[in-house]
Design an enzyme around this catalytic site. Structure first.
Site, PDB file in Angstrom:
ATOM      1  N   ASP A   3     -24.565 -17.405 -37.963  1.00 46.46           N
ATOM      2  CA  ASP A   3     -24.483 -17.749 -39.353  1.00 46.46           C
ATOM      3  C   ASP A   3     -26.198 -16.971 -39.808  1.00 46.46           C
ATOM      4  O   ASP A   3     -25.664 -16.548 -41.397  1.00 46.46           O
ATOM      5  CB  ASP A   3     -24.961 -19.438 -39.135  1.00 46.46           C
ATOM      6  CG  ASP A   3     -25.626 -20.171 -38.600  1.00 46.46           C
ATOM      7  OD1 ASP A   3     -26.325 -19.136 -37.277  1.00 46.46           O
ATOM      8  OD2 ASP A   3     -26.352 -21.140 -38.652  1.00 46.46           O
ATOM      9  N   LYS A  36     -24.629 -17.674 -31.087  1.00 49.56           N
ATOM     10  CA  LYS A  36     -24.773 -19.508 -31.539  1.00 49.56           C
ATOM     11  C   LYS A  36     -25.462 -20.064 -30.291  1.00 49.56           C
ATOM     12  O   LYS A  36     -24.764 -21.042 -29.512  1.00 49.56           O
ATOM     13  CB  LYS A  36     -23.540 -19.998 -31.677  1.00 49.56           C
ATOM     14  CG  LYS A  36     -23.188 -20.864 -31.996  1.00 49.56           C
ATOM     15  CD  LYS A  36     -24.438 -20.944 -33.710  1.00 49.56           C
ATOM     16  CE  LYS A  36     -23.920 -22.071 -34.343  1.00 49.56           C
ATOM     17  NZ  LYS A  36     -25.238 -22.109 -35.599  1.00 49.56           N
ATOM     18  N   ASP A  38     -15.784  -7.209 -40.455  1.00 41.47           N
ATOM     19  CA  ASP A  38     -15.053  -7.462 -41.640  1.00 41.47           C
ATOM     20  C   ASP A  38     -16.104  -6.917 -42.685  1.00 41.47           C
ATOM     21  O   ASP A  38     -15.770  -6.747 -43.571  1.00 41.47           O
ATOM     22  CB  ASP A  38     -13.875  -8.406 -41.638  1.00 41.47           C
ATOM     23  CG  ASP A  38     -12.180  -7.927 -41.215  1.00 41.47           C
ATOM     24  OD1 ASP A  38     -12.353  -7.464 -40.874  1.00 41.47           O
ATOM     25  OD2 ASP A  38     -11.641  -8.336 -41.723  1.00 41.47           O
ATOM     26  N   TYR A  55     -10.003 -15.680 -28.524  1.00 40.51           N
ATOM     27  CA  TYR A  55      -8.738 -15.740 -28.937  1.00 40.51           C
ATOM     28  C   TYR A  55      -7.659 -15.674 -27.509  1.00 40.51           C
ATOM     29  O   TYR A  55      -6.427 -14.566 -27.750  1.00 40.51           O
ATOM     30  CB  TYR A  55      -9.013 -14.014 -29.255  1.00 40.51           C
ATOM     31  CG  TYR A  55      -9.410 -14.062 -31.621  1.00 40.51           C
ATOM     32  CD1 TYR A  55      -9.827 -14.864 -31.229  1.00 40.51           C
ATOM     33  CD2 TYR A  55     -10.060 -12.804 -31.614  1.00 40.51           C
ATOM     34  CE1 TYR A  55     -10.116 -15.546 -32.755  1.00 40.51           C
ATOM     35  CE2 TYR A  55     -10.563 -13.008 -32.463  1.00 40.51           C
ATOM     36  CZ  TYR A  55     -10.571 -14.036 -33.785  1.00 40.51           C
ATOM     37  OH  TYR A  55     -11.221 -14.339 -34.990  1.00 40.51           O
ATOM     38  N   ASP A  65     -14.732 -10.555 -34.745  1.00 48.26           N
ATOM     39  CA  ASP A  65     -13.896 -10.333 -36.130  1.00 48.26           C
ATOM     40  C   ASP A  65     -14.483 -10.015 -36.496  1.00 48.26           C
ATOM     41  O   ASP A  65     -13.806  -9.578 -38.158  1.00 48.26           O
ATOM     42  CB  ASP A  65     -12.706 -11.056 -35.630  1.00 48.26           C
ATOM     43  CG  ASP A  65     -11.239 -11.467 -36.242  1.00 48.26           C
ATOM     44  OD1 ASP A  65     -11.399 -10.063 -36.360  1.00 48.26           O
ATOM     45  OD2 ASP A  65     -10.672 -11.790 -35.855  1.00 48.26           O
TER      46      ASP A  65
END
Ligand code: NAD
Length: 366
Positions: free
Chosen positions: A227, A195, A255, A146, A251
């Protein structure tokens, strides 16, 4: 002990829910012999109305001089409020981003805790929920994808977009340390999510996290690919204590984790820097649809205040007292409107209360 607390009530339901959190802090101060001094400052829409800008130097200075900041929420109805006719850098949310930057808040902490009494709000099966879960997501907040260089340009006649994901070892080390520190105050397990089978940034992440782990021999460290982590969160959420991860993965996973706990009105959060300082706020927004009606749920803000006691002031007993009082009040069947059972048959077993009464009940259960 005596602490200085910067208070940003903000917009919408902000003033209502922060008032209740201060009430609970004052009750804690009385019970345990502490002194909390509050200094109230404006930020967000109310600051635009008063000063023409969402964040002033004065607000930044007061926050910097405080031991911690307790915040409500900022912003208004994004379709109808005049604040959203202003250019993006003058809108309420720009104030929050500016404050996070000014205070160097690089670590975001979001607990996901399922209360026994609110189990029915959890979309997972009973056999998965078992006797509930209690995890903490520690997300890096100021680096990664980001904040990397980005551009969109034509390459060989095709529109092509590039985003870059950069982390240096210092950025990883400081968030990893915070993650392990938090684990030491909990069940002493860190799941670092990356990852590393694909990304260089994740391989560096894993290497540095392992280095930091050497200083915390009591904490169990495991690595999990992102994942798989997304699957495990709904397959077996009980396995997690602290989830430590980079900005974008955090992020998405935070959620997902908050969704499995039910109501937004229950979710606290903290943003930390590399000192004891932190900014504590509910995860939800300013809820303009219910502002001023006295029905907002103050629990997320009250639990954020408990996090402030635990992580900025090292007052663990006092934080435990608030968390137990919240559980007792739920056990007694008291609910704000957002956590009332959907099933009409179950509604008669509980009692709906307003914002102020919920604050009073939590104080009397301390
Ligand atoms: P929201 O979280 O304010 O509201 C979503 C829904 O949840 C609404 O129906 C609201 O009534 C309900 N809700 C939220 N908190 C509640 C509480 N404590 N008790 C009971 N119900 C609650 O999200 P939104 O409507 O998308 O955003 C409204 C404003 O808040 C926008 O201006 C947005 O930018 C801002 N916002 C601010 C923050 C922040 O201050 N950190 C975070 C998110 C959104």
């Amino acid at each position: 002990m005596e602490f200085q607390i910067g208070v940003i009530k903000g917009d919408g339901i902000g003033p209502e829910i922060v008032t209740e959190a201060q009430k609970v802090l004052d009750a804690i101060a009385d019970k345990f012999g502490h002194k909390f001094n509050y200094q109230e400052v404006l930020m967000g829409g109310c600051s635009i109305d008063a000063y023409g800008v969402p964040l002033t130097e004065e607000t930044i200075e007061v926050c910097k001089k405080s031991d911690a900041v307790l915040m409500g929420s900022i912003g208004g109805n994004t379709s109808t409020s005049p604040w959203y006719k202003l250019p993006p850098e003058k809108r309420p949310e720009a104030g929050l981003l500016g404050l996070r930057k000014a205070l160097n808040l690089f670590a975001n902490l979001r607990p996901a805790y399922l209360y026994e009494e609110l189990k029915e709000a959890c979309p997972l099966r009973d056999d998965i929920i078992g006797d509930g879960f209690d995890m903490m997501i520690m997300r890096e907040l100021t680096g990664g994808l980001y904040f990397g260089k980005r551009e969109t340009k034509e390459v060989d006649g095709l529109m092509t977009a590039v985003d870059t994901l950069t982390y240096n070892e210092e950025e990883i080390r400081r968030i990893a340390k915070r993650g392990f520190d938090i684990a030491m105050k909990r069940r002493k397990k860190v799941t670092s999510v990356d990852k590393a089978n694909v990304l260089d940034s994740s391989r560096l992440w894993r290497k540095i996290v392992e280095e930091v782990a050497q200083d915390y021999p009591e904490v169990t460290l495991e690595h999990m690919l992102v994942d798989n982590a997304a699957m495990q969160l709904v397959k077996d959420p009980k396995q997690f204590d602290v989830i430590l991860t980079e900005n974008m993965f955090g992020d998405i996973l935070s959620d997902e984790a908050s969704m499995v706990t039910g109501s937004i009105g229950m979710l606290s959060s903290a943003s930390l820097n590399d000192t004891k300082f932190g900014l504590y706020e509910p995860s939800g927004g300013s809820a303009p649809d219910i502002a001023g009606q006295g029905i907002a749920n103050p629990i997320a803000t009250i639990l954020s205040a408990a996090m402030m006691l635990r992580y900025s002031f090292d007052l663990d007993k006092e934080a435990d007292a608030i968390e137990s009082a919240v559980k007792s009040v739920l056990k007694q069947g008291c609910r704000t409107i957002d956590i009332m059972p959907q099933d009409p048959a179950k509604r008669s077993a509980v009692r709906q209360v307003g914002t102020e009464e919920m604050g009073d009940l939590i104080c009397s259960n301390l």
